[in-house]
Structure formats: structure tokens, C-alpha cells
Design a protein around this motif. Structure first.
Motif, PDB file in Angstrom:
ATOM      1  N   ASP A  36       0.849  -1.175   0.000  1.00  0.00           N
ATOM      2  CA  ASP A  36       0.000   0.000   0.000  1.00  0.00           C
ATOM      3  C   ASP A  36       0.893   1.236   0.000  1.00  0.00           C
ATOM      4  OD1 ASP A  36      -2.048   1.763   0.249  1.00  0.00           O
ATOM      5  OD2 ASP A  36      -2.508   1.294   2.347  1.00  0.00           O
ATOM      6  N   SER A  37       0.899   1.929  -1.132  1.00  0.00           N
ATOM      7  CA  SER A  37       1.669   3.160  -1.262  1.00  0.00           C
ATOM      8  C   SER A  37       3.153   2.963  -0.890  1.00  0.00           C
ATOM      9  CB  SER A  37       1.032   4.209  -0.342  1.00  0.00           C
ATOM     10  OG  SER A  37       1.155   5.457  -0.922  1.00  0.00           O
ATOM     11  N   LEU A  38       3.660   1.807  -1.237  1.00  0.00           N
ATOM     12  CA  LEU A  38       5.019   1.414  -0.823  1.00  0.00           C
ATOM     13  C   LEU A  38       6.085   2.289  -1.501  1.00  0.00           C
ATOM     14  CD1 LEU A  38       6.459  -0.777   0.904  1.00  0.00           C
ATOM     15  CD2 LEU A  38       6.713  -2.074  -1.196  1.00  0.00           C
ATOM     16  N   THR A  39       6.920   2.888  -0.674  1.00  0.00           N
ATOM     17  CA  THR A  39       7.927   3.843  -1.167  1.00  0.00           C
ATOM     18  C   THR A  39       9.260   3.561  -0.491  1.00  0.00           C
ATOM     19  OG1 THR A  39       6.192   5.512  -1.417  1.00  0.00           O
ATOM     20  CG2 THR A  39       8.457   6.335  -1.299  1.00  0.00           C
ATOM     21  N   LEU A  40      10.324   3.692  -1.288  1.00  0.00           N
ATOM     22  CA  LEU A  40      11.642   3.639  -0.658  1.00  0.00           C
ATOM     23  C   LEU A  40      12.547   4.698  -1.266  1.00  0.00           C
ATOM     24  CD1 LEU A  40      13.618   1.037   0.984  1.00  0.00           C
ATOM     25  CD2 LEU A  40      14.824   2.334  -0.769  1.00  0.00           C
ATOM     26  N   ALA A  41      12.982   5.621  -0.413  1.00  0.00           N
ATOM     27  CA  ALA A  41      13.939   6.649  -0.831  1.00  0.00           C
ATOM     28  C   ALA A  41      15.257   6.343  -0.137  1.00  0.00           C
ATOM     29  CB  ALA A  41      13.418   8.014  -0.434  1.00  0.00           C
ATOM     30  N   TYR A  42      16.308   6.037  -0.940  1.00  0.00           N
ATOM     31  CA  TYR A  42      17.615   5.794  -0.315  1.00  0.00           C
ATOM     32  C   TYR A  42      18.129   7.097   0.281  1.00  0.00           C
ATOM     33  CZ  TYR A  42      17.904   1.166  -2.454  1.00  0.00           C
ATOM     34  OH  TYR A  42      17.678  -0.142  -2.801  1.00  0.00           O
ATOM     35  N   ASP A  43      17.817   8.178  -0.450  1.00  0.00           N
ATOM     36  CA  ASP A  43      18.286   9.507  -0.073  1.00  0.00           C
ATOM     37  C   ASP A  43      17.159  10.178   0.717  1.00  0.00           C
ATOM     38  OD1 ASP A  43      19.606  11.913  -0.074  1.00  0.00           O
ATOM     39  OD2 ASP A  43      18.890  12.497  -2.068  1.00  0.00           O
ATOM     40  N   LYS A  44      16.926   9.665   1.903  1.00  0.00           N
ATOM     41  CA  LYS A  44      15.771  10.133   2.680  1.00  0.00           C
ATOM     42  C   LYS A  44      15.901  11.630   2.984  1.00  0.00           C
ATOM     43  CE  LYS A  44      13.001   8.317   6.449  1.00  0.00           C
ATOM     44  NZ  LYS A  44      13.036   7.517   7.682  1.00  0.00           N
ATOM     45  N   GLY A  45      14.865  12.366   2.618  1.00  0.00           N
ATOM     46  CA  GLY A  45      14.881  13.801   2.898  1.00  0.00           C
ATOM     47  C   GLY A  45      15.695  14.596   1.877  1.00  0.00           C
ATOM     48  N   GLY A  46      16.394  13.905   0.956  1.00  0.00           N
ATOM     49  CA  GLY A  46      17.193  14.594  -0.059  1.00  0.00           C
ATOM     50  C   GLY A  46      16.356  14.923  -1.295  1.00  0.00           C
ATOM     51  N   ASP A  47      17.023  15.394  -2.337  1.00  0.00           N
ATOM     52  CA  ASP A  47      16.305  15.827  -3.540  1.00  0.00           C
ATOM     53  C   ASP A  47      16.048  14.688  -4.518  1.00  0.00           C
ATOM     54  OD1 ASP A  47      16.423  18.350  -2.574  1.00  0.00           O
ATOM     55  OD2 ASP A  47      18.281  18.862  -3.636  1.00  0.00           O
ATOM     56  N   ALA A  48      16.839  13.624  -4.407  1.00  0.00           N
ATOM     57  CA  ALA A  48      16.735  12.550  -5.399  1.00  0.00           C
ATOM     58  C   ALA A  48      15.365  11.880  -5.344  1.00  0.00           C
ATOM     59  CB  ALA A  48      17.827  11.516  -5.137  1.00  0.00           C
ATOM     60  N   ALA A  49      14.902  11.446  -6.518  1.00  0.00           N
ATOM     61  CA  ALA A  49      13.608  10.748  -6.575  1.00  0.00           C
ATOM     62  C   ALA A  49      13.740   9.425  -5.822  1.00  0.00           C
ATOM     63  CB  ALA A  49      13.257  10.482  -8.031  1.00  0.00           C
ATOM     64  N   PRO A  50      12.646   8.988  -5.185  1.00  0.00           N
ATOM     65  CA  PRO A  50      12.735   7.681  -4.512  1.00  0.00           C
ATOM     66  C   PRO A  50      12.988   6.568  -5.518  1.00  0.00           C
ATOM     67  CG  PRO A  50      10.500   8.603  -4.357  1.00  0.00           C
ATOM     68  CD  PRO A  50      11.330   9.623  -5.048  1.00  0.00           C
ATOM     69  N   ALA A  51      13.583   5.464  -5.046  1.00  0.00           N
ATOM     70  CA  ALA A  51      13.850   4.329  -5.937  1.00  0.00           C
ATOM     71  C   ALA A  51      12.527   3.684  -6.347  1.00  0.00           C
ATOM     72  CB  ALA A  51      14.750   3.322  -5.244  1.00  0.00           C
ATOM     73  N   ILE A  52      11.629   3.511  -5.407  1.00  0.00           N
ATOM     74  CA  ILE A  52      10.271   3.089  -5.780  1.00  0.00           C
ATOM     75  C   ILE A  52       9.279   4.037  -5.116  1.00  0.00           C
ATOM     76  CG2 ILE A  52      10.805   0.647  -6.201  1.00  0.00           C
ATOM     77  CD1 ILE A  52       9.448   0.060  -3.501  1.00  0.00           C
ATOM     78  N   ASP A  53       8.193   4.274  -5.823  1.00  0.00           N
ATOM     79  CA  ASP A  53       7.313   5.363  -5.408  1.00  0.00           C
ATOM     80  C   ASP A  53       5.849   4.934  -5.358  1.00  0.00           C
ATOM     81  OD1 ASP A  53       6.749   7.945  -4.663  1.00  0.00           O
ATOM     82  OD2 ASP A  53       6.577   8.678  -6.723  1.00  0.00           O
ATOM     83  N   LYS A  54       5.297   4.891  -4.176  1.00  0.00           N
ATOM     84  CA  LYS A  54       3.850   4.662  -3.944  1.00  0.00           C
ATOM     85  C   LYS A  54       3.298   3.491  -4.750  1.00  0.00           C
ATOM     86  CE  LYS A  54       2.845   9.496  -2.806  1.00  0.00           C
ATOM     87  NZ  LYS A  54       3.904  10.248  -3.557  1.00  0.00           N
ATOM     88  N   ILE A  55       3.908   2.344  -4.558  1.00  0.00           N
ATOM     89  CA  ILE A  55       3.445   1.152  -5.293  1.00  0.00           C
ATOM     90  C   ILE A  55       2.291   0.498  -4.541  1.00  0.00           C
ATOM     91  CG2 ILE A  55       4.092  -1.198  -6.007  1.00  0.00           C
ATOM     92  CD1 ILE A  55       6.727  -0.141  -6.917  1.00  0.00           C
ATOM     93  N   ASN A  56       1.190   0.292  -5.249  1.00  0.00           N
ATOM     94  CA  ASN A  56       0.047  -0.455  -4.716  1.00  0.00           C
ATOM     95  C   ASN A  56      -0.046  -1.744  -5.519  1.00  0.00           C
ATOM     96  OD1 ASN A  56      -0.960   1.596  -2.912  1.00  0.00           O
ATOM     97  ND2 ASN A  56      -1.515   2.717  -4.777  1.00  0.00           N
TER      98      ASN A  56
END
Ligand SMILES: Nc1ncnc2c1ncn2[C@@H]1O[C@H](COP(=O)(O)OP(=O)(O)O)[C@@H](O)[C@H]1O
Ligand SMILES: [Mg+2]
Length: 268
Positions: free
Chosen positions: A20-40
Motif C-alpha cells: 500500500d503506497s510502498l515507497t523507498l527513498a535511499y536519499d531520505k529527505g534529499g532531492d533525489a527521486a525515490p527508488a520506488i514510489d507509492k506502489i500499490n
């Protein structure tokens, strides 16, 4: 009862994984786009899910979250309605380079998981024989891993994962480093294991033929930030088993699906 009710009931009963809305940002809080974004995404028991997408789109990241190696930075992922937290025996993982103990025999490597789980010795011995047979390694049980070919190592890795009776087998480009002939033999093996055990499999590949030769469902991911941009069923793998032939791969239907997937990946 409406069809919708029946469908919902069926899907809930068979749901194994729900994201549910699964997201992973390696660069947490940084400018880079998350590696995966809000996957349902839901995965149902018994599915053979093949995941494709351009290099760096987040396929391994998604698998590593399912394995419990990585924690999401947003959203949730559940297995059997329970949030996945850390590594446990419910998920078996097979990588491109199997993490086996090179100086131990095949038999000892396969026994390792149940030994750590403190399964009784007699039961371990029986199960090891069963899984050696399932992957075609009975005659190589006493060989040391360093003596094995790449394909045989992967057979041992699959047996090591299956012996823990995981709810899902997570495979990250497992046959990517094998020669073409061995790869086909391994594809045949994993298809038969899937069919005979009814296991749910989540299988990453960059090879479109492999995805269509194996999957009952194909997912295609977008470039970073990784999202699922296509999700559709494939029926060839069942046909190969039921007809005991791979004729279906030379059909127009196979060709069309192949073209469609390559189009989705190359147009990005
Ligand atoms: N440990 C990490 N730290 C920072 N960035 C990472 C890390 N692992 C992967 N990435 C980045 O996240 C993105 C997705 O990587 P990955 O999931 O390995 O993609 P794929 O398996 O689809 O090739 C890539 O841009 C990659 O460079
Ligand atoms: Mg990867």
C-alpha cells in the motif's frame, strides 16, 4: 451475491502480499527521486509473477523490501496481513550469485536453514533428500559447492530456499549469469517446481522471453522513480506444462506480447 462480491471474497482469501503506497527513498529527505514510489500491488497465492523494467528502476529494491532486507520509507507491505519486518523464514530468496558455503557439500548447504531452525536431525535428513531430488542433485549431494557448475549451484540455492517451506520464493535475475542452454534447463526446472508445489514466485528478469516463458503474471516497471506501469496475465507457462511442449513460444500471441513488453521498456 454479485460477481463483485465473489471476486472480492476470492481475492481476499488468496491474497498473500499487499503493498500500500510502498515507497523507498535511499536519499531520505534529499532531492533525489525515490527508488520506488507509492506502489500499490497485491500478489495472490500460487501466482508466478515476473517483473521487468529498465536497469535501475527499482526491481531489486522492491524484492529486498519483500525479503525484509530493506525497510520502506513510506507506505506498508504485508504478508498474510502482517507487516513485513526484517528477515524470516517466510520468504526464500535466490540471487544471481548464490550465497552458498563453497567448502561445504551440497547436502550440508541445503541442511543449513533447517539446522538453524533447530528442526530434528532425522527430519532434516529426509527433507534434504526430497529437495535434492526435486532439483536433480541427488547424485551430487556429496560434492563441494566449489566443484559445481553455475547451473548446479543455482539448483542447490533453490533447494536451500525451498527446504524452509517459504510462503513465497523471491528470485532476483537468478539465471542471468548462466549460459543459454543451462538457462533453459533452469527455466524448465523452476516452472515444474512452481507447478508441483503451488508456490508463489516473485521473479525479476531482464529477459522478456524468460518472463513470458515462466510468468502467469507480468509486471513492467517505469524508470526511477519506479512504479508499476503494466500488469497483465500470461498463459504460456501453463500451456507448456499442460501440452508438455514449448510450441506456444512460436505463436503469434507470444510474439505480440513480447513486442508489447519491449515497447513499454524501450519507449521509456
Ligand atoms: N544502497 C543504495 N543506496 C543508494 N542508492 C541505491 C542503493 N541501491 C540501489 N540504489 C539506486 O536505486 C535505484 C534502483 O536500484 P535497483 O533496485 O537496484 O534497480 P534494478 O534492480 O531495477 O536495476 C537505482 O537508481 C540505484 O542506483
Ligand atoms: Mg537489480
Amino acid at each position: 451475491m454479485t460477481d463483485g462480491f465473489v471476486k472480492n471474497f476470492f481475492e481476499t482469501a488468496n491474497e498473500l502480499i499487499s503493498m500500500d503506497s510502498l515507497t523507498l527513498a535511499y536519499d531520505k529527505g534529499g532531492d533525489a527521486a525515490p527508488a520506488i514510489d507509492k506502489i500499490n500491488l497485491n500478489i495472490y497465492r500460487g501466482e508466478f509473477v515476473c517483473v521487468m523494467g529498465p536497469s535501475g528502476c527499482g526491481k531489486s529494491t522492491l524484492l529486498n523490501i519483500l525479503a525484509g532486507f530493506l525497510s520502506p520509507t513510506g507506505g506498508t507491505v504485508k504478508l498474510n496481513q502482517k507487516e513485513i519486518k526484517g528477515i524470516d523464514a517466510h520468504r526464500g530468496v535466490v540471487f544471481q550469485h548464490p550465497p552458498l558455503y563453497e567448502w561445504y557439500s551440497v547436502r550440508k548447504n541445503i541442511a543449513f536453514g533447517p539446522m538453524m531452525q533447530k528442526v530434528p536431525k532425522k527430519k532434516i535428513a529426509e527433507e534434504v533428500e526430497t529437495y535434492l531430488a526435486k532439483v536433480g542433485l541427488t547424485d551430487f549431494a556429496e560434492k563441494k559447492v566449489y566443484e559445481l557448475s553455475g547451473g548446479m549451484k543455482q539448483r542447490a540455492a533453490i533447494a536451500s530456499a525451498l527446504i524452509n517451506n517459504p510462503d513465497i520464493l523471491l528470485m532476483d535475475e537468478p539465471f542471468g549469469a548462466l549460459d543459454a542452454l543451462t538457462r533453459e534447463q533452469m527455466q524448465d526446472l523452476i516452472r515444474k517446481i512452481w507447478w508441483n508445489t503451488g508456490k508463489t514466485i516473485f521473479f525479476i528478469t531482464h529477459d522478456v522471453d524468460e518472463a513470458l516463458l515462466l510468468g502467469t503474471r507480468i509486471l513492467v516497471m517505469s524508470r526511477r522513480p519506479g512504479k508499476i506501469i503494466a500488469d497483465f496475465p500470461a498463459h504460456f507457462t501453463k500451456e507448456f506444462i499442460e501440452e508438455n511442449s514449448d510450441d506456444a513460444r512460436y505463436t503469434e500471441a507470444f510474439h505480440q506480447k513480447r513486442k508489447y513488453i519491449l515497447g513499454l521498456i524501450n519507449e521509456q
